[in-house]
Design a protein around this motif. Structure first.
Motif, PDB file in Angstrom:
ATOM      1  N   HIS A 124      -6.905   6.945  -0.982  1.00 40.68           N
ATOM      2  CA  HIS A 124      -7.497   5.950  -1.873  1.00 40.68           C
ATOM      3  C   HIS A 124      -7.038   4.527  -1.537  1.00 40.68           C
ATOM      4  CE1 HIS A 124      -8.032   4.689  -6.390  1.00 40.68           C
ATOM      5  NE2 HIS A 124      -8.848   4.065  -5.592  1.00 40.68           N
ATOM      6  N   VAL A 183      -0.213  -6.449  -4.974  1.00 47.01           N
ATOM      7  CA  VAL A 183      -1.386  -7.239  -5.380  1.00 47.01           C
ATOM      8  C   VAL A 183      -1.793  -6.928  -6.811  1.00 47.01           C
ATOM      9  CG1 VAL A 183      -2.484  -7.760  -3.166  1.00 47.01           C
ATOM     10  CG2 VAL A 183      -2.942  -5.560  -4.267  1.00 47.01           C
ATOM     11  N   SER A 241      -7.136   1.084  -3.096  1.00 45.97           N
ATOM     12  CA  SER A 241      -7.377   0.699  -4.487  1.00 45.97           C
ATOM     13  C   SER A 241      -8.363  -0.456  -4.607  1.00 45.97           C
ATOM     14  CB  SER A 241      -6.059   0.337  -5.173  1.00 45.97           C
ATOM     15  OG  SER A 241      -5.663  -0.982  -4.837  1.00 45.97           O
ATOM     16  N   ASP A 265      -4.078   0.053 -10.894  1.00 43.42           N
ATOM     17  CA  ASP A 265      -5.208  -0.498 -10.136  1.00 43.42           C
ATOM     18  C   ASP A 265      -6.114  -1.191 -11.149  1.00 43.42           C
ATOM     19  OD1 ASP A 265      -6.967  -1.092  -8.095  1.00 43.42           O
ATOM     20  OD2 ASP A 265      -7.873   0.903  -8.003  1.00 43.42           O
ATOM     21  N   ASN A 313       9.907   6.046 -11.548  1.00 41.59           N
ATOM     22  CA  ASN A 313       9.816   6.538 -10.159  1.00 41.59           C
ATOM     23  C   ASN A 313       9.729   5.422  -9.109  1.00 41.59           C
ATOM     24  OD1 ASN A 313      10.167   9.141  -9.159  1.00 41.59           O
ATOM     25  ND2 ASN A 313       8.036   9.308  -8.503  1.00 41.59           N
ATOM     26  N   MET A 324      -1.348  10.824 -10.202  1.00 38.67           N
ATOM     27  CA  MET A 324      -0.918   9.935  -9.126  1.00 38.67           C
ATOM     28  C   MET A 324       0.088  10.634  -8.201  1.00 38.67           C
ATOM     29  SD  MET A 324      -2.839   7.500  -9.913  1.00 38.67           S
ATOM     30  CE  MET A 324      -2.425   6.519  -8.467  1.00 38.67           C
ATOM     31  N   GLN A 357      -6.538  -3.669  -3.902  1.00 35.76           N
ATOM     32  CA  GLN A 357      -6.325  -3.888  -2.465  1.00 35.76           C
ATOM     33  C   GLN A 357      -7.616  -4.358  -1.799  1.00 35.76           C
ATOM     34  OE1 GLN A 357      -4.679   0.066  -1.982  1.00 35.76           O
ATOM     35  NE2 GLN A 357      -2.729  -0.748  -1.250  1.00 35.76           N
ATOM     36  N   LEU A 386      -3.048   6.793  -3.848  1.00 32.35           N
ATOM     37  CA  LEU A 386      -2.885   5.327  -3.895  1.00 32.35           C
ATOM     38  C   LEU A 386      -1.401   4.932  -3.815  1.00 32.35           C
ATOM     39  CD1 LEU A 386      -3.578   2.403  -4.665  1.00 32.35           C
ATOM     40  CD2 LEU A 386      -4.008   3.170  -6.981  1.00 32.35           C
ATOM     41  N   ASN A 387      -1.089   4.163  -2.767  1.00 30.47           N
ATOM     42  CA  ASN A 387       0.275   3.641  -2.573  1.00 30.47           C
ATOM     43  C   ASN A 387       1.355   4.718  -2.406  1.00 30.47           C
ATOM     44  OD1 ASN A 387       1.087   1.011  -2.090  1.00 30.47           O
ATOM     45  ND2 ASN A 387       2.187   0.846  -4.019  1.00 30.47           N
ATOM     46  N   VAL A 418       2.286   9.170  -6.586  1.00 32.74           N
ATOM     47  CA  VAL A 418       3.574   8.473  -6.743  1.00 32.74           C
ATOM     48  C   VAL A 418       4.345   8.946  -7.977  1.00 32.74           C
ATOM     49  CG1 VAL A 418       2.891   6.376  -5.493  1.00 32.74           C
ATOM     50  CG2 VAL A 418       2.430   6.546  -7.952  1.00 32.74           C
ATOM     51  N   VAL A 459       5.325   1.077  -9.241  1.00 33.97           N
ATOM     52  CA  VAL A 459       4.917   1.750  -8.000  1.00 33.97           C
ATOM     53  C   VAL A 459       3.535   1.305  -7.517  1.00 33.97           C
ATOM     54  CG1 VAL A 459       6.330   3.831  -8.309  1.00 33.97           C
ATOM     55  CG2 VAL A 459       4.035   3.737  -9.317  1.00 33.97           C
ATOM     56  N   PRO A 472       0.610  -1.201  -5.852  1.00 37.63           N
ATOM     57  CA  PRO A 472       0.612  -2.220  -4.791  1.00 37.63           C
ATOM     58  C   PRO A 472       0.983  -3.571  -5.410  1.00 37.63           C
ATOM     59  CG  PRO A 472      -1.393  -0.887  -4.706  1.00 37.63           C
ATOM     60  CD  PRO A 472      -0.682  -0.511  -5.969  1.00 37.63           C
TER      61      PRO A 472
END
Lengths: 208, 208
Positions: free
Chosen positions: B132, A90, B134, A64, A112, B84, B137, B111-112, B86, A86, A88
């Protein structure tokens, strides 16, 4: 095949001292996530100052706040910075934009990351894709297998790196399967009894 | 409902100065990822020293090397550290173990994180789960919607936090939907013309 030396879990001064011993055998120098999180951007700045001719990789593992973190890395002297696969999309998009502006490189850390996510990432053709077996997966599960990676995902001109528990013994099979352009070596050099000798051996195998 | 003040994209001295103005209205103080990556663990240590009675959250966003990073945070004075969602489960497992040993708290940043991954995380009943949206985002997509979260995933005794673009205006609807125990507020306080006044307004809404 390039060798990227990963420096983790040590003081900045130790990282510099260790790198001096092995610099002739390594191509890229990675300021590990643990150094960045422990000492901040000073770790990147001091490594670039000590080794101005080397490619410095800031393993910042952005997920992020991409613009801020990537600008921070490049301003501190990094030539390459890492973003998590992993994240986003963006976020990765923003990393690519900043790197383009600075004429620097994005390494996408695929730790991952699912096959599905990887497919979405393949459009970033200028990025380095790092197939990564994490420290925790190695230490807690004893896993260090890059063999399951589907190499067919990658186009012929894409740059692949591999990280995670790579040793002299495993390097040979890694070349036969994934055949990465960049191999990231950490403890097999940094924790060797004689790091200079260990790095030189990697250099010999790599040059074969 | 607790208010966690998120401090990002500033110097440590600014973070301390700003927190002094608002400390009566906030409960937890988050040393943001950008502070950790820019200044290292000094950011956590200096914040704990300046505000010893407050709960200090180190937003370290661990995704690997869990033991090392979590021990580093707790040794530096953090009461809560983030990992995280993820990450590989072994990483989260290691964070829980370290936090248990230090009698500290894990916050899992979602997040994600997919619904499927979240289900696997629900066994960590002592963790704080942070829904979350981000920064990237928000900034790149204009998204700041927690409305899509499936609250039914969570057991009645689990602790939920919410982060990402929360304003005084959005706080009311957030209470009606997710109703988190902890709301994480960044720029709505730190970038307000009068941060003390902004924080006090959040405190009033929160106390309703």
């Amino acid at each position: 095949m390039k060798i990227q030396l990963a420096l983790d879990r040590m003081e900045i001064s130790e990282a510099i001292e260790l790198t001096r011993k092995v610099e002739d055998s390594v191509d890229w120098i990675e300021v590990g996530t643990s150094l960045i999180k422990e000492f901040g951007m000073a770790s990147v700045g001091e490594m670039k100052q000590a080794f101005p001719a080397k490619t410095i990789v800031a393993d910042i593992k952005t997920i992020d706040n991409a613009r801020y973190e990537f600008e921070m890395c490049f301003e501190a002297g990094a030539d390459v910075a890492t973003v998590m696969g992993v994240s986003p999309l963006v976020t990765i998009e923003a990393c690519m934009e900043v790197a383009g502006r600075y004429n620097k490189t994005v390494m996408i850390d695929l730790l991952n990351t699912t096959e599905h996510q990887k497919r979405d990432l393949m459009k970033y053709k200028n990025a380095v894709f790092c197939e990564h077996v994490s420290k925790d997966q190695q230490e807690e599960l004893g896993a260090s297998n890059h063999g399951v990676v589907d190499k067919n995902l990658y186009g012929p001109d894409m740059t692949i790196a591999a990280a995670g528990g790579i040793t002299l013994d495993s390097l040979d099979s890694l070349r036969k399967t994934l055949n990465p352009s960049i191999v990231i070596i950490g403890s097999a050099i940094t924790k060797a009894e004689n790091p200079a000798e260990a790095a030189a051996k990697f250099k010999c195998v790599e040059a074969k």
